[in-house]
Design a protein around this motif. Structure first.
Motif, mmCIF file in Angstrom:
data_model
loop_
_atom_site.group_PDB
_atom_site.id
_atom_site.type_symbol
_atom_site.label_atom_id
_atom_site.label_comp_id
_atom_site.label_asym_id
_atom_site.label_seq_id
_atom_site.Cartn_x
_atom_site.Cartn_y
_atom_site.Cartn_z
ATOM 1 N N ARG A 53 -2.986 -37.721 -2.247
ATOM 2 C CA ARG A 53 -3.442 -39.113 -2.334
ATOM 3 C C ARG A 53 -2.753 -39.846 -3.483
ATOM 4 N NH1 ARG A 53 -8.215 -40.090 0.641
ATOM 5 N NH2 ARG A 53 -8.010 -38.785 2.504
ATOM 6 N N LEU A 54 -2.676 -39.192 -4.631
ATOM 7 C CA LEU A 54 -2.111 -39.850 -5.807
ATOM 8 C C LEU A 54 -0.626 -40.153 -5.644
ATOM 9 C CD1 LEU A 54 -3.848 -37.825 -8.668
ATOM 10 C CD2 LEU A 54 -4.388 -40.146 -7.914
ATOM 11 N N GLN A 55 0.077 -39.310 -4.914
ATOM 12 C CA GLN A 55 1.521 -39.487 -4.756
ATOM 13 C C GLN A 55 1.877 -40.594 -3.774
ATOM 14 O OE1 GLN A 55 2.669 -35.503 -3.652
ATOM 15 N NE2 GLN A 55 3.189 -34.924 -5.749
ATOM 16 N N LYS A 56 0.919 -41.011 -2.955
ATOM 17 C CA LYS A 56 1.239 -41.953 -1.880
ATOM 18 C C LYS A 56 0.684 -43.353 -2.090
ATOM 19 C CE LYS A 56 1.406 -38.293 1.631
ATOM 20 N NZ LYS A 56 0.778 -37.760 2.870
ATOM 21 N N GLY A 57 -0.175 -43.552 -3.080
ATOM 22 C CA GLY A 57 -0.846 -44.839 -3.183
ATOM 23 C C GLY A 57 -0.720 -45.503 -4.539
ATOM 24 N N ASP A 58 -1.173 -46.752 -4.591
ATOM 25 C CA ASP A 58 -1.254 -47.497 -5.845
ATOM 26 C C ASP A 58 -2.535 -47.091 -6.566
ATOM 27 O OD1 ASP A 58 1.106 -48.902 -5.312
ATOM 28 O OD2 ASP A 58 0.019 -50.400 -4.125
ATOM 29 N N ILE A 59 -2.410 -46.772 -7.840
ATOM 30 C CA ILE A 59 -3.512 -46.179 -8.591
ATOM 31 C C ILE A 59 -4.087 -47.177 -9.592
ATOM 32 C CG2 ILE A 59 -4.183 -44.298 -10.140
ATOM 33 C CD1 ILE A 59 -1.709 -42.770 -9.034
ATOM 34 N N VAL A 60 -5.408 -47.251 -9.620
ATOM 35 C CA VAL A 60 -6.125 -48.043 -10.617
ATOM 36 C C VAL A 60 -7.198 -47.151 -11.234
ATOM 37 C CG1 VAL A 60 -7.663 -50.004 -11.015
ATOM 38 C CG2 VAL A 60 -5.713 -50.249 -9.469
ATOM 39 N N LEU A 61 -7.249 -47.101 -12.558
ATOM 40 C CA LEU A 61 -8.288 -46.356 -13.264
ATOM 41 C C LEU A 61 -9.353 -47.322 -13.756
ATOM 42 C CD1 LEU A 61 -6.173 -43.884 -15.452
ATOM 43 C CD2 LEU A 61 -6.961 -43.602 -13.091
ATOM 44 N N GLU A 62 -10.603 -46.917 -13.637
ATOM 45 C CA GLU A 62 -11.710 -47.736 -14.133
ATOM 46 C C GLU A 62 -12.543 -46.917 -15.108
ATOM 47 O OE1 GLU A 62 -15.509 -50.446 -12.657
ATOM 48 O OE2 GLU A 62 -14.426 -49.202 -11.210
ATOM 49 N N THR A 63 -12.662 -47.398 -16.332
ATOM 50 C CA THR A 63 -13.484 -46.722 -17.332
ATOM 51 C C THR A 63 -14.941 -47.121 -17.135
ATOM 52 O OG1 THR A 63 -13.037 -48.495 -18.918
ATOM 53 C CG2 THR A 63 -11.603 -46.563 -18.997
ATOM 54 N N ASP A 64 -15.840 -46.217 -17.499
ATOM 55 C CA ASP A 64 -17.257 -46.433 -17.216
ATOM 56 C C ASP A 64 -18.074 -45.539 -18.146
ATOM 57 O OD1 ASP A 64 -19.538 -47.352 -15.989
ATOM 58 O OD2 ASP A 64 -19.280 -46.211 -14.141
ATOM 59 N N GLY A 65 -19.376 -45.737 -18.169
ATOM 60 C CA GLY A 65 -20.246 -44.902 -18.989
ATOM 61 C C GLY A 65 -20.275 -45.360 -20.432
ATOM 62 N N ASN A 66 -20.492 -44.406 -21.343
ATOM 63 C CA ASN A 66 -20.638 -44.773 -22.749
ATOM 64 C C ASN A 66 -19.548 -44.216 -23.650
ATOM 65 O OD1 ASN A 66 -21.295 -42.084 -22.828
ATOM 66 N ND2 ASN A 66 -23.469 -42.396 -23.285
ATOM 67 N N THR A 67 -18.492 -43.626 -23.059
ATOM 68 C CA THR A 67 -17.392 -43.124 -23.878
ATOM 69 C C THR A 67 -16.108 -43.095 -23.065
ATOM 70 O OG1 THR A 67 -16.663 -41.307 -25.313
ATOM 71 C CG2 THR A 67 -17.820 -40.699 -23.294
ATOM 72 N N LEU A 68 -14.988 -43.273 -23.754
ATOM 73 C CA LEU A 68 -13.688 -43.259 -23.082
ATOM 74 C C LEU A 68 -13.143 -41.847 -22.895
ATOM 75 C CD1 LEU A 68 -11.854 -46.218 -24.870
ATOM 76 C CD2 LEU A 68 -12.477 -46.106 -22.455
ATOM 77 N N PHE A 69 -13.429 -40.956 -23.860
ATOM 78 C CA PHE A 69 -12.835 -39.622 -23.858
ATOM 79 C C PHE A 69 -13.912 -38.552 -23.984
ATOM 80 C CE2 PHE A 69 -9.647 -42.500 -25.545
ATOM 81 C CZ PHE A 69 -8.513 -42.153 -24.820
ATOM 82 N N ASP A 70 -13.623 -37.372 -23.425
ATOM 83 C CA ASP A 70 -14.508 -36.240 -23.662
ATOM 84 C C ASP A 70 -14.061 -35.531 -24.941
ATOM 85 O OD1 ASP A 70 -12.282 -34.710 -23.023
ATOM 86 O OD2 ASP A 70 -13.069 -33.967 -21.119
ATOM 87 N N LYS A 71 -14.714 -34.440 -25.290
ATOM 88 C CA LYS A 71 -14.427 -33.772 -26.559
ATOM 89 C C LYS A 71 -13.053 -33.117 -26.573
ATOM 90 C CE LYS A 71 -16.729 -30.101 -27.589
ATOM 91 N NZ LYS A 71 -17.894 -29.228 -27.860
ATOM 92 N N TYR A 72 -12.419 -33.001 -25.407
ATOM 93 C CA TYR A 72 -11.065 -32.456 -25.340
ATOM 94 C C TYR A 72 -10.021 -33.558 -25.248
ATOM 95 C CZ TYR A 72 -13.499 -28.090 -24.725
ATOM 96 O OH TYR A 72 -14.320 -27.011 -24.925
ATOM 97 N N GLN A 73 -10.446 -34.788 -25.585
ATOM 98 C CA GLN A 73 -9.562 -35.948 -25.624
ATOM 99 C C GLN A 73 -8.956 -36.281 -24.268
ATOM 100 O OE1 GLN A 73 -9.238 -37.979 -28.400
ATOM 101 N NE2 GLN A 73 -10.927 -36.685 -29.062
ATOM 102 N N ARG A 74 -9.684 -35.963 -23.202
ATOM 103 C CA ARG A 74 -9.260 -36.379 -21.870
ATOM 104 C C ARG A 74 -9.922 -37.709 -21.536
ATOM 105 N NH1 ARG A 74 -10.912 -31.080 -18.547
ATOM 106 N NH2 ARG A 74 -12.861 -31.678 -19.564
ATOM 107 N N LEU A 75 -9.140 -38.642 -21.032
ATOM 108 C CA LEU A 75 -9.685 -39.918 -20.609
ATOM 109 C C LEU A 75 -10.630 -39.704 -19.429
ATOM 110 C CD1 LEU A 75 -9.609 -43.059 -20.776
ATOM 111 C CD2 LEU A 75 -7.711 -42.965 -19.138
#
Length: 310
Positions: free
Chosen positions: A154-176
């Motif tokens: 799916r990711l290789q074939k389409g236009d990608i948009v990320l949407e942030t949500d919740g109460n934090t941008l990153f987890d404790k391992y610094q992953r968005l």
């Protein structure tokens, strides 16, 4: 007597292979040793690893948190492979805000619920919000490869948009942490509908939880994917998928207006245990016994062959 000596010699050869074979797990820093040459490979630096600003500081952390005593003894900076990562560099969240959408470009597929994207000139390892798919990297669980292939396709074939949500941008391992839209479709929802989501995790209250849960229950009712053995292709043919509209590029009404300093403080909050932590625990528990069993079986086969030739 001669045959016994040969058998003992075979065991001496095979036993080190079983003991020192790479177990395929990561330590608490997000890396592991290649036991063949004792090179330390830093796959996915955790927040702990990112405290090190130099390789010398990283060596001290490895000495503390990695259990491979043999390789640690002669560890030098030259034997550390950072795998493209930069020490002492924190995730740059100054350009990102909660409750926003961002156009993204795929950099690398990781597994069913993780990928690397380039956003605003920065590369972020991104953990898909809310869902947990079967493992396909450190260990391979049933339907792990199918989930990984589904996501990457799916990711290789389409236009990608990320949407942030919740109460934090990153987890404790610094992953968005983000919702992932591909050609105006919510990828988490499509994964759930295909029967490739095994569980959910919560870092907060999310906008699309109900949609993903409904897709998950639909997959269980229809016997899709891991819930009935029906393949992803069969499930897609049987489902009447309805395209969803992508969120607007403006900030959602009521989304928190969090400043970078507050976001950084929230990033330090402990989160639910991740698979990296489980992998680290597995590393400390020792090497898999399967290598020893395989070595013993090979030795027995050699002994049987010698008896036949006698």
């Amino acid at each position: 007597m001669k045959q016994t000596a040969i058998l003992f010699f075979c065991l001496l050869i095979l036993f080190p292979v079983s003991v020192f074979a790479h177990p395929g797990t990561l330590d608490e820093l997000g890396g592991h040793f290649h036991n063949s040459d004792c090179t330390y490979l830093l796959h996915e630096p955790t927040a702990l690893a990112k405290q090190a600003k130099t390789k010398e500081e990283l060596i001290k952390l490895i000495q503390t948190y990695n259990g491979n005593e043999r390789c640690k003894r002669n560890l030098t900076a030259e034997r550390i492979d950072l795998d493209g990562h930069t020490l002492g560099k924190k995730a740059d969240d100054a350009s990102l805000r909660l409750g926003r959408t961002y156009e993204a470009a795929l950099v690398e597929c990781v597994d069913g619920d993780t990928a690397k994207f380039r956003v605003n000139g920065h590369v972020y390892t991104t953990r898909f919000l809310f869902i947990d798919t079967p493992e396909s990297t450190i260990e391979v669980e049933p339907y792990g490869k199918e989930a990984s292939q589904f996501t990457c396709s799916r990711l290789q074939k389409g236009d990608i948009v990320l949407e942030t949500d919740g109460n934090t941008l990153f987890d404790k391992y610094q992953r968005l942490l983000a919702w992932v839209w591909v050609d105006n479709r919510l990828l988490q929802e499509d994964l759930a509908k295909a029967g490739l989501v095994e569980d959910f995790y919560d870092y907060g209250d999310y906008q699309y939880e109900s949609r993903v849960r409904e897709a998950y229950e639909e997959a269980k009712r229809n016997g899709a994917g891991m819930y009935g053995g029906r393949s992803v292709a069969e499930n897609e043919r049987a489902s009447s998928d309805t395209k969803r509209e992508s969120p607007s590029d403006t900030k959602r009404e009521g989304a928190p207006n969090t400043d970078p300093q507050a976001e950084e403080e929230m990033n330090q909050t402990d989160r639910a245990p991740s698979r990296e932590q489980e992998a680290a625990a597995s590393e400390r528990s020792g090497h898999p016994i399967v290598y020893t069993l395989l070595g013993a079986a090979a030795a027995a086969a050699v002994y049987w062959l010698i008896r036949q030739l006698k």
